[in-house]
Design a protein around this motif. Structure first.
Motif, PDB file in Angstrom:
ATOM      1  N   PHE A 254      64.215 -71.173 -23.403  1.00 29.56           N
ATOM      2  CA  PHE A 254      65.449 -70.659 -22.976  1.00 29.56           C
ATOM      3  C   PHE A 254      66.269 -71.782 -24.179  1.00 29.56           C
ATOM      4  O   PHE A 254      65.520 -72.742 -24.472  1.00 29.56           O
ATOM      5  N   SER A 255      67.431 -70.842 -24.585  1.00 29.01           N
ATOM      6  CA  SER A 255      67.982 -72.194 -25.601  1.00 29.01           C
ATOM      7  C   SER A 255      69.644 -72.373 -24.615  1.00 29.01           C
ATOM      8  O   SER A 255      70.640 -72.262 -23.938  1.00 29.01           O
ATOM      9  N   LEU A 256      70.026 -73.606 -25.128  1.00 34.53           N
ATOM     10  CA  LEU A 256      71.237 -74.541 -24.885  1.00 34.53           C
ATOM     11  C   LEU A 256      72.678 -73.887 -26.046  1.00 34.53           C
ATOM     12  O   LEU A 256      72.377 -74.795 -26.646  1.00 34.53           O
ATOM     13  N   TRP A 257      73.479 -72.801 -25.074  1.00 36.66           N
ATOM     14  CA  TRP A 257      74.730 -72.519 -26.155  1.00 36.66           C
ATOM     15  C   TRP A 257      74.971 -74.209 -26.130  1.00 36.66           C
ATOM     16  O   TRP A 257      75.761 -73.797 -27.748  1.00 36.66           O
ATOM     17  N   ASP A 258      75.523 -75.056 -25.715  1.00 35.61           N
ATOM     18  CA  ASP A 258      76.604 -75.765 -26.571  1.00 35.61           C
ATOM     19  C   ASP A 258      75.472 -76.660 -27.367  1.00 35.61           C
ATOM     20  O   ASP A 258      76.139 -77.787 -28.030  1.00 35.61           O
ATOM     21  N   ALA A 259      74.288 -77.344 -26.733  1.00 35.49           N
ATOM     22  CA  ALA A 259      73.816 -78.365 -27.239  1.00 35.49           C
ATOM     23  C   ALA A 259      72.791 -77.917 -29.027  1.00 35.49           C
ATOM     24  O   ALA A 259      72.331 -78.095 -29.579  1.00 35.49           O
ATOM     25  N   GLY A 260      72.351 -76.178 -29.085  1.00 35.63           N
ATOM     26  CA  GLY A 260      71.990 -75.350 -30.163  1.00 35.63           C
ATOM     27  C   GLY A 260      70.590 -76.306 -30.224  1.00 35.63           C
ATOM     28  O   GLY A 260      69.743 -76.196 -31.100  1.00 35.63           O
ATOM     29  N   GLU A 261      69.800 -76.173 -28.664  1.00 37.16           N
ATOM     30  CA  GLU A 261      68.431 -76.425 -29.169  1.00 37.16           C
ATOM     31  C   GLU A 261      67.555 -75.229 -27.768  1.00 37.16           C
ATOM     32  O   GLU A 261      68.540 -75.287 -27.124  1.00 37.16           O
ATOM     33  N   THR A 262      66.690 -75.168 -28.126  1.00 41.68           N
ATOM     34  CA  THR A 262      65.892 -74.799 -27.484  1.00 41.68           C
ATOM     35  C   THR A 262      64.805 -75.507 -26.876  1.00 41.68           C
ATOM     36  O   THR A 262      64.221 -76.259 -27.043  1.00 41.68           O
ATOM     37  N   TRP A 263      64.262 -74.796 -25.531  1.00 41.22           N
ATOM     38  CA  TRP A 263      63.308 -75.645 -24.501  1.00 41.22           C
ATOM     39  C   TRP A 263      62.258 -74.586 -24.316  1.00 41.22           C
ATOM     40  O   TRP A 263      62.959 -73.382 -23.645  1.00 41.22           O
ATOM     41  N   ILE A 264      61.329 -75.392 -24.367  1.00 43.63           N
ATOM     42  CA  ILE A 264      60.194 -74.632 -23.157  1.00 43.63           C
ATOM     43  C   ILE A 264      59.692 -75.425 -22.444  1.00 43.63           C
ATOM     44  O   ILE A 264      59.676 -76.569 -21.958  1.00 43.63           O
ATOM     45  N   ALA A 265      59.942 -74.698 -20.768  1.00 42.17           N
ATOM     46  CA  ALA A 265      59.254 -75.596 -19.868  1.00 42.17           C
ATOM     47  C   ALA A 265      58.023 -74.782 -19.813  1.00 42.17           C
ATOM     48  O   ALA A 265      57.536 -73.851 -18.876  1.00 42.17           O
ATOM     49  N   ASP A 266      56.826 -76.144 -19.506  1.00 43.66           N
ATOM     50  CA  ASP A 266      55.323 -74.821 -19.216  1.00 43.66           C
ATOM     51  C   ASP A 266      55.260 -76.091 -18.090  1.00 43.66           C
ATOM     52  O   ASP A 266      54.698 -76.880 -17.856  1.00 43.66           O
ATOM     53  N   PHE A 267      54.986 -74.783 -17.090  1.00 46.52           N
ATOM     54  CA  PHE A 267      54.272 -74.694 -15.707  1.00 46.52           C
ATOM     55  C   PHE A 267      52.488 -74.230 -15.099  1.00 46.52           C
ATOM     56  O   PHE A 267      51.759 -74.379 -14.600  1.00 46.52           O
ATOM     57  N   SER A 268      52.284 -74.455 -16.571  1.00 45.04           N
ATOM     58  CA  SER A 268      50.442 -74.441 -16.882  1.00 45.04           C
ATOM     59  C   SER A 268      49.763 -75.226 -15.464  1.00 45.04           C
ATOM     60  O   SER A 268      48.525 -74.831 -15.596  1.00 45.04           O
ATOM     61  N   SER A 269      50.539 -76.626 -15.360  1.00 45.77           N
ATOM     62  CA  SER A 269      49.193 -77.716 -14.681  1.00 45.77           C
ATOM     63  C   SER A 269      49.875 -77.516 -13.454  1.00 45.77           C
ATOM     64  O   SER A 269      49.551 -78.577 -12.813  1.00 45.77           O
ATOM     65  N   GLY A 270      51.350 -76.949 -13.059  1.00 50.61           N
ATOM     66  CA  GLY A 270      51.142 -76.830 -10.995  1.00 50.61           C
ATOM     67  C   GLY A 270      52.939 -76.460 -11.292  1.00 50.61           C
ATOM     68  O   GLY A 270      53.459 -75.800 -12.212  1.00 50.61           O
ATOM     69  N   ALA A 271      53.429 -77.083 -10.323  1.00 51.25           N
ATOM     70  CA  ALA A 271      55.520 -76.825 -10.200  1.00 51.25           C
ATOM     71  C   ALA A 271      55.938 -77.709 -11.193  1.00 51.25           C
ATOM     72  O   ALA A 271      57.384 -77.526 -10.969  1.00 51.25           O
ATOM     73  N   THR A 272      55.274 -79.056 -11.306  1.00 49.70           N
ATOM     74  CA  THR A 272      55.757 -79.588 -11.950  1.00 49.70           C
ATOM     75  C   THR A 272      56.242 -79.046 -14.031  1.00 49.70           C
ATOM     76  O   THR A 272      54.789 -79.685 -14.578  1.00 49.70           O
ATOM     77  N   PRO A 273      57.707 -79.000 -13.875  1.00 50.38           N
ATOM     78  CA  PRO A 273      57.257 -78.836 -15.918  1.00 50.38           C
ATOM     79  C   PRO A 273      56.517 -79.711 -16.639  1.00 50.38           C
ATOM     80  O   PRO A 273      57.476 -80.524 -16.508  1.00 50.38           O
ATOM     81  N   VAL A 274      56.378 -79.278 -18.188  1.00 51.17           N
ATOM     82  CA  VAL A 274      55.911 -80.050 -18.815  1.00 51.17           C
ATOM     83  C   VAL A 274      57.030 -79.456 -19.861  1.00 51.17           C
ATOM     84  O   VAL A 274      57.202 -78.492 -20.692  1.00 51.17           O
ATOM     85  N   LEU A 275      58.248 -80.762 -20.230  1.00 49.15           N
ATOM     86  CA  LEU A 275      58.912 -79.632 -21.215  1.00 49.15           C
ATOM     87  C   LEU A 275      58.938 -80.083 -22.823  1.00 49.15           C
ATOM     88  O   LEU A 275      59.073 -81.400 -22.845  1.00 49.15           O
ATOM     89  N   THR A 276      59.255 -78.768 -23.301  1.00 51.21           N
ATOM     90  CA  THR A 276      59.634 -79.532 -24.637  1.00 51.21           C
ATOM     91  C   THR A 276      60.657 -78.771 -25.554  1.00 51.21           C
ATOM     92  O   THR A 276      60.961 -78.066 -25.093  1.00 51.21           O
TER      93      THR A 276
END
Lengths: 396, 396
Positions: free
Chosen positions: A170-192
């Motif tokens: 997803f992307s951040l309108w105000d910040a001009g950033e894109t984030w990736i939330a990776d749930f491949s190892s469970g319920a706690t996401p690894v964020l990029t």
């Protein structure tokens, strides 16, 4: 003694009835769910459940809140639909029983949602509070809360999609950033978190193979694209002329990026503010042509075989659909379904297209080969049409 | 009086029970059908119905005749499976009730079948009597009989696929012809017969967009390809070196053409008689590379996102699977599931792959990201695995 027997029999009877009643309220017959879908009835907080084989609606479900810009995803078994409302409502609808299984209001202002590739996680993109919230698809209990914090506060989030490997992008309108939330190892996401995506990203899409994530920019021309197969993942700027342009054309409606269609080796895009569609080479991501169309395009949707692209338009041209041949890039057919054609959804194998005509209060069904109208289904101010076969596809 | 009351209550009770029982034999609970599938149990004339969410089998259906080289298609609503047996048997199976709804023996010797894009017609390809027979998918009543008559008699038919627009395409082994049966205007097909396709076409496939039909040749090297978007439709010879070769390599098993996978811009093909897979450019249809693999490949199947290709092998290397990265064309992982790995089927969004290991009497389920084994499901000599999501795809 007899009295007792009668009472006993009645109790058994009641037990059987209620026991079976729980399993089959209203004695719903057994049926497959692969040919079901939902039509959003925007102004009445309701949805129609549709049967594409019967070409009919089979139930109406009400009480779903603000459904402007609503979207829908489906469970892996194609029994349940998750409806994302504008008001933060997340409703889980049972397509077999025709009722709401569970409904929560998970935020104050929300747009868009997605479901993980394994069908276990449903994610919502929120303006207020800005960020993404992720829920268990069975219970709608919150699994993860991802506030979109950046240097200047908390951003609205947009362009939420699912990517292969239990990931959401997803992307951040105000910040001009894109984030990736990776749930491949469970319920706690690894964020990029990727910065420098561009000014005011307003929408995003992922290609149907899950490889490219593209972000439209409201604050400047051009788009940013991410190749999710590469490491590290970094944005690349493409289509420098794509957007509102230096002359600030009057834009009646920003086109939906979900409308980017892959037709053969080219993407088809609605132009912004111009009566054109754009052809973009799949490999180079460069523009390779334009086709003049009837009005400002809103959706340009490829028939599943990629041979034709169907285009609808913004007001005041929204009574029309044009069909473009992807071999010749020429308009080969034009239809006038009626006032306010808002959405088009193809059956998964492309033989029919379902069209919502809001101001006629109709959903119309067309044969995509000879363009004959096969059915009209009454609906209250229909907008989005979503078929359960979307459960099998990435990024829808 | 009381006695009467008790009797009355019991009768009501019985009525309710049986009434509901008719609607739901065995009181099957309501459920979605999008996550169901079939596993062919080759040596016991049976199939397992599987639930991909539970990763379990939910029923066994028996009495299906000779299931060697059996294949399966699904109804649009994903409730029914059509099983094509080697002995001409065509069985319609209800996935919800776990039983045969209708079974006919429509020919003496048969291989392969297809379902029209609108889900109304089921077609069978027959050796004896040679030709294609088409049935109403609701009733299994014959709609059309298309004997494969040519100058020297009646030919066996092979390579039957469905194409968009209520069309079926198939080839004539003896005659070296390809025929298109177009049912777009009703139950009487318009036939197009194309000669000079090559010696002994032994299998055919259609690309997932329904555009190209390709025919493998047993009697000579090379393949024939048809672009179904052009008029007139005529064959083009490609891959002149593809086949058994001048040296007549010993071929343990002719690879399945259904195994042709589209991965990004390249098709991946099992080589014939060599321990290699071939890469073919999607636009030019010319070979652009080869990758050395563990044995003679049988299936090379692309994960739905196209990033990886999974390959299994002919005897004596059929205990192994190799995974190839389509970006680098290198083998990145190897698994040893057990003796006689016969088939691999991906969940529609690619997060899992289901593998039949015949001589272990197991279906194994793997996570496609980290290659961990998620489940083992007992099955009797399992071969083909077919998921109901195939209902939404062309040419499967």
């Amino acid at each position: 003694m007899m009295r007792c027997g009668a009472l006993f029999a009645s109790m058994i009877c009641l037990f059987l009835w209620s026991g079976l009643g729980v399993a089959h309220p209203g004695q719903e017959p057994l049926r497959g769910t692969g040919n079901l879908g939902l039509v959003i009835e925007r102004s009445t907080a309701s949805v129609l459940i549709i049967d594409t084989t019967k070409r009919a609606s089979v139930a109406r479900v009400e009480g779903l809140g603000d459904l402007s810009h609503a979207s829908v995803v489906f469970s892996s078994d194609q029994r349940f639909a998750f409806v994302f409302g504008r008001d933060g409502g997340l409703s889980k609808i049972d397509l077999l029983l025709g009722k709401v299984t569970k409904r929560i209001v998970q935020a104050g202002n929300s747009i868009g949602g997605a479901i993980s590739d394994d069908g276990t996680l449903v994610a919502c993109s929120n303006y207020e509070p800005g960020g993404v919230r992720v829920f268990d698809s069975k219970t709608l209990k919150m699994v993860a809360d991802i506030p979109a914090k950046w240097t200047n506060g908390v951003s609205k989030t947009i362009g939420l999609v699912d990517a292969p490997g239990r990931r959401f992008v997803f992307s951040l309108w105000d910040a001009g950033e894109t984030w990736i939330a990776d749930f491949s190892s469970g319920a706690t996401p690894v964020l990029t978190k990727i910065k420098g995506v561009g000014k005011q990203p307003y929408d995003g899409l992922i290609t149907s193979d899950g490889r490219y994530y593209m972000v439209g920019l409201f604050g400047e021309d051009g788009m940013s694209v991410f190749d999710l197969w590469q490491k590290p993942i970094s944005p690349r700027r493409i289509l420098s002329g794509y957007g509102r342009g230096e002359t600030r054309l009057p834009v009646y409606k920003m086109p939906h990026l979900e409308g980017w269609a892959l037709a053969g080796d080219r993407f088809v895009l609605p132009a912004v503010g111009r009566s054109e569609i754009l052809w973009v080479d799949k490999r180079s991501l460069e523009e390779v042509g334009r086709t003049k169309v009837h009005g400002q395009p809103v959706f340009a949707v490829a028939r599943p075989d990629g041979r034709h692209v169907w285009v609808n338009f913004a007001h005041p041209n929204n009574d029309t659909i044009q069909v473009i041949d992807t071999l010749t890039a020429a308009v080969v057919h034009q239809l006038k379904p009626g006032p306010a054609v808002l959405h088009m959804e193809f059956l998964p194998r492309g033989n029919e297209v379902w069209v919502s005509v809001r101001d006629s209060n109709l959903v119309q069904v067309y044969n995509t080969r000879d363009f004959t109208k096969l059915a009209e289904i009454p609906a209250k101010t229909p907008s989005g049409i979503f078929l359960a076969s979307r459960a099998n596809r990435t990024g829808l």
